[in-house]
Design an enzyme around this catalytic site. Structure first.
Site, PDB file in Angstrom:
ATOM      1  CG  HIS A  55      -1.724  -0.926   0.784  1.00 46.35           C
ATOM      2  ND1 HIS A  55      -3.057  -0.752   0.019  1.00 46.35           N
ATOM      3  CD2 HIS A  55      -2.016  -2.131   1.530  1.00 46.35           C
ATOM      4  CE1 HIS A  55      -3.597  -2.519   0.106  1.00 46.35           C
ATOM      5  NE2 HIS A  55      -2.862  -2.960   0.859  1.00 46.35           N
ATOM      6  CD  GLU A 105      -9.109 -10.087 -18.583  1.00 46.25           C
ATOM      7  OE1 GLU A 105      -9.208  -9.555 -18.529  1.00 46.25           O
ATOM      8  OE2 GLU A 105     -10.404 -10.654 -18.024  1.00 46.25           O
ATOM      9  CG  ASP A 160      -6.518 -10.936 -15.682  1.00 41.86           C
ATOM     10  OD1 ASP A 160      -5.561 -11.091 -14.097  1.00 41.86           O
ATOM     11  OD2 ASP A 160      -7.069 -10.394 -15.474  1.00 41.86           O
ATOM     12  CB  CYS A 211      -8.881  -1.837 -21.088  1.00 42.38           C
ATOM     13  SG  CYS A 211      -9.394  -4.231 -21.155  1.00 42.38           S
TER      14      CYS A 211
END
Ligand code: PEP
Ligand code: MG
Length: 821
Positions: free
Chosen positions: A449, A685, A709, A756
């Site tokens: 994070h 993907e 992916d 994308c």
């Protein structure tokens, strides 16, 4: 015109191989102040792509066009290897002429070199002379040489006339490029200019044409693949032969290279950019807690409940703040913290300790501390990393309980480069980019994070630099390179100046790019690429338009489902989708149906445990099994489609059966609503989808390649893997070849292809994808302006040439090292 002097010449050198010889020449160029050391690698990279052997035992190594920024001033050096160096099988080089050319001032030396080639006696003499002046004289005499008169016409040749782009003309780099393209064909190929003719496979021959920028070349070819050769050469010349001056290099152009060697600590690149400032070691202070029973268990428990409530409120505020600033995705961590805080078992354990006579703060610290140690010890590294979150929550409650911020790190007032073991997510979120110039942590990975929040705040960051970094002296100036993943300690004055110059260049470039974000991505030859946005919330649709997007190429609907106790209703989804169509004002919106599974889980969906969730019930597989989720979503989408141009996209389609089942479900919903049909596409993907793309293409309106992916499935590396993650590079040729296959299959069925995944937002990736024939690129908002600017500086011919070269590479590194990025 540059002056070659005796100081540029080294006699009697020895090298075991070509690399050593090029490094020797590069070393002289560095020593003479012509280049930064990084250019030597560029020279080696260039050589790996195209041999710079000139003839008569002479080679002219030079760097790649994209790395011209590493040239400090134009210069040439000569290193003599009397014993010779094998340049390629059967070709021995005795004179290595290293070239660092910012523009065309070195053409005189090149022209003189071609003279030397005409006279093997001279070349042989210069190869053994003990007098540098003789080499200088040999390489600076007259220059230009006698023109090579046009030879007799090539029998049966076809030809094409093509103009060189304006600029420095056909000098070493573009001529090498041309040789490289010509060498890919079997036909005999000649190039004519001004009554002279050159063999297109001979660098020296091309150089002596002396063709200036803008000159028209006649290219003749005779042989079995003559037409194809002419087409490729025309494309290459029109594409600028790697020399588009107006074009700033992509991706790698944003990299900074130090001028001098110095101390550096290597870590993992976590957030791009360069920071310069004093180093500040942040030592986390622990909250010391004494076991004081206070006013008895009940009073202690009330104090604890109030502290937990205060912490919950703080987390709510943090969530809102970060969501506002960086988006919901980044802010979700604080929802997770709230969930950790709501853990009833944890509270019961603490209460038991308090009732046994301990103080609330002590009981809380002991209980949380034990949990943190347990979580940190589990084998799954990603879960283990969550120990930091639990610790963070624990400290927050303690802070509220003791009415103190003692556990929170104290940041300095002066702008600094922060070095720490690791930062709690809530501390990272509170960082003020005006005061924290850069961030380097000893632990953590690129998916932590800390890394994600640093990226969203645009603070350059390096993570996982190891404990040694904690020993670096505070207060001293340092340079943090978040793109290259390095922290430079005690940099030289020259490096500090160069890094500051780089920052200024970067910010100037960002301003220019932002200034043109609403203009379309028109390539120099008029070809248009649609640049769209990836969004996750309704509010981001308006931000996408503001960022210059021409539509939404991927709406990740799972964000509407995360961070809640139950799935959003049909009406809630309808409201969100219509807010988007309204914000987009007629621009297309591709709504991807729910893509849950893999790394994204919904706590309220009872999903059976899977050993390999990325290979399990994910994306469309889940929706097909859960009509109670799928049908309301499809209904909301079809209803929203009445308010703007909406398209539906299914994720994780691996088989034709999946596609057909999803289409049937959509059609049933549409018919029931009496809604108008909408375009339906699928994410590509999964490798199987690529391999049957021809069959899939017949039954969809479009494809959008999810490179995130696709890369993980093609390379068999978990995209979230804490240590292998850096190898999940969507520019790997295996992935690019898959995209190429997809585009070809779609073309065959008259359908368009978008991308994308992350590659679309990488400037180099965007160029390659464009060259592969991808029509739409959809990306995170901050990438839109730079990618549009990148595309505007390039011609389709050049993008195609780049894509062809990328497909021919064997590794992702080779793709990233391609010239003309
Ligand atoms: C992808 O896989 O490339 C993609 C865009 O989808 P996501 O990142 O949401 O899985
Ligand atoms: Mg995906």
């Amino acid at each position: 015109m540059i002056q070659l002097t005796a100081a540029d010449v080294r006699l009697g050198a020895r090298a075991r191989d070509k690399e050593e010889a090029i490094r020797a020449a590069g070393g002289v160029l560095v020593e003479r102040g012509y280049i930064a050391p990084g250019y030597v690698d560029s020279m080696l990279g260039r050589e790996a792509q195209a041999n710079t052997y000139l003839g008569s035992g002479i080679a002219i190594p030079h760097g790649m066009g994209a790395d011209r920024g590493l040239i400090l001033r134009t210069g040439v050096c000569v290193v003599q290897f009397p014993d010779g160096v094998e340049w390629s099988p059967g070709r021995t080089v005795k004179l290595v002429v290293g070239i660092a050319a910012r523009s065309d001032e070195h053409l005189g030396v090149l022209a003189a070199l071609t003279d030397v080639l005409d006279d093997p006696g001279v070349a042989a003499r210069l190869a053994v002379t003990r007098d540098p002046a003789e080499i200088v004289a040999g390489l600076t005499r007259g220059g230009g040489g006698a023109p090579a008169e046009a030879a007799e016409t090539l029998a049966g040749a076809v030809h094409v006339d093509v103009a060189l782009p304006p600029g420095p003309g056909l000098h070493a780099r573009p001529a090498t490029w041309l040789v490289d393209v010509a060498s890919g064909f079997a036909s005999e190929i000649r190039v004519r200019h001004g009554g002279r003719e050159a063999n297109a496979r001979a660098l020296a021959s091309l150089l002596r044409l002396g063709a200036p920028g803008g000159a028209t070349l006649r290219i003749l070819a005779a042989g079995p693949d003559a037409e194809a050769a002419l087409a490729a050469l025309r494309e290459a010349v029109e594409g600028g032969l790697g020399e588009e001056e107006a074009h700033e290099p992509a991706g790698r152009g944003l990299a900074w290279t130090p001028v001098s060697e110095g101390r550096a600590v290597d870590g993992v690149a976590a957030s791009p950019g360069v920071a310069v400032g004093p180093l500040f070691q942040l030592r986390a202070t622990r909250i010391e807690v004494e076991d004081v029973p206070g006013d008895g268990p009940e009073a202690e428990l009330r104090r604890l409940a109030a502290a937990a409530e205060a912490a919950r409120e703080q987390l709510g505020t943090l969530f809102e703040e970060v969501r506002e600033r960086s988006g919901r995705g980044e802010a979700m961590i604080f929802r997770a913290h709230q969930a950790l805080l709501a853990d009833e078992e944890l509270h019961a354990e603490v209460a038991a300790r308090v009732r046994a006579g301990h103080g609330a703060a002590w009981a809380w610290q002991q209980t949380v501390g034990r949990r943190v140690a347990e979580v940190a010890g589990v084998e799954d590294e990603r879960l283990a990393a969550r120990a930091a979150d639990l610790h963070d929550v624990g400290q927050r409650v303690l802070g509220a309980l003791l009415g103190t911020r003692r556990g929170a790190p104290r940041f300095p007032d002066e702008p600094v480069v922060l070095v720490a073991d690791d930062l709690a997510p809530s501390d990272t979120a509170r960082l003020d980019p005006r005061r924290i110039l850069g961030l380097c942590t000893a632990s953590g990975g690129p998916t932590s994070h800390t890394a994600i929040i640093a990226r969203s705040l645009a603070i350059p960051a390096v993570v996982g630099a190891g404990p040694a970094v904690l020993e670096a002296a505070g207060g001293a100036a340092c340079i943090l390179d978040g793109t290259g993943g390095r922290l430079y300690l005690e940099p030289s004055a020259a490096d500090l100046e160069s890094a500051r110059g780089f920052q200024a260049e970067l910010s100037g470039r960002r301003d220019r790019e932002l200034g043109t974000r609403y203009q379309p991505a028109l390539l120099t030859d008029g070809h248009r690429v649609e640049v769209a946005a990836n969004i996750g919330t309704a509010a981001e649709a308006a931000a996408a338009v503001e960022a210059g997007a021409e539509g939404v190429g991927l709406m990740r609907t799972e964000f509407l489902f995360l961070g809640r106790d139950a799935a959003p209703t049909e009406d809630e989804q309808f409201a969100a989708y219509t807010e988007m169509t309204r914000a987009l004002g007629g621009l297309p919106l591709i709504i991807r149906t729910l893509d849950i599974g893999g790394d994204k889980v919904l706590p309220y969906l009872a999903m059976p445990h899977e050993d390999n969730p990325f290979l399990g019930v994910r994306g469309i597989r889940l929706c097909l099994r859960r009509p109670e989720l799928f049908v309301p979503q499809l209904r909301a989408i079809y209803r929203a489609a009445a308010t703007g141009p909406v398209r539906i996209m299914f994720p994780m389609v691996a088989t034709l059966e999946d596609l057909r089942a999803a289409r049937e479900a959509a059609e049933a919903v549409r018919a029931e609503l009496g809604a108008a049909p909408v375009e339906i596409g699928i994410m590509i993907e999964v490798p199987s989808a690529v391999l049957i793309a021809d069959a899939l293409a017949r039954e969809v309106d479009f494809f959008s390649v999810g490179t995130n992916d696709l890369t993980q499935y093609v390379l068999a590396i978990d995209r979230m893997h804490p240590t292998l993650g850096a190898q999940v590079d969507g520019l790997h040729p295996a992935v690019l070849r898959m995209i190429d296959m997809t585009v070809r299959a779609a073309d065959g069925a008259g359908k368009w292809v978008g991308v994308c995944g992350g590659v679309a937002g990488d400037p180099l990736g965007a160029l390659i994808l464009t060259g592969l024939g991808v029509a739409e690129l959809s990306m995170d908002l901050p990438s839109i302006a730079p990618v549009k600017a990148e595309l505007r500086g390039c011609s389709l011919a050049r993008a195609r040439a780049l894509a062809r070269r990328a497909l021919a590479c064997a590794t992702a590194d080779e793709v990233r090292a391609l010239p003309l990025a």
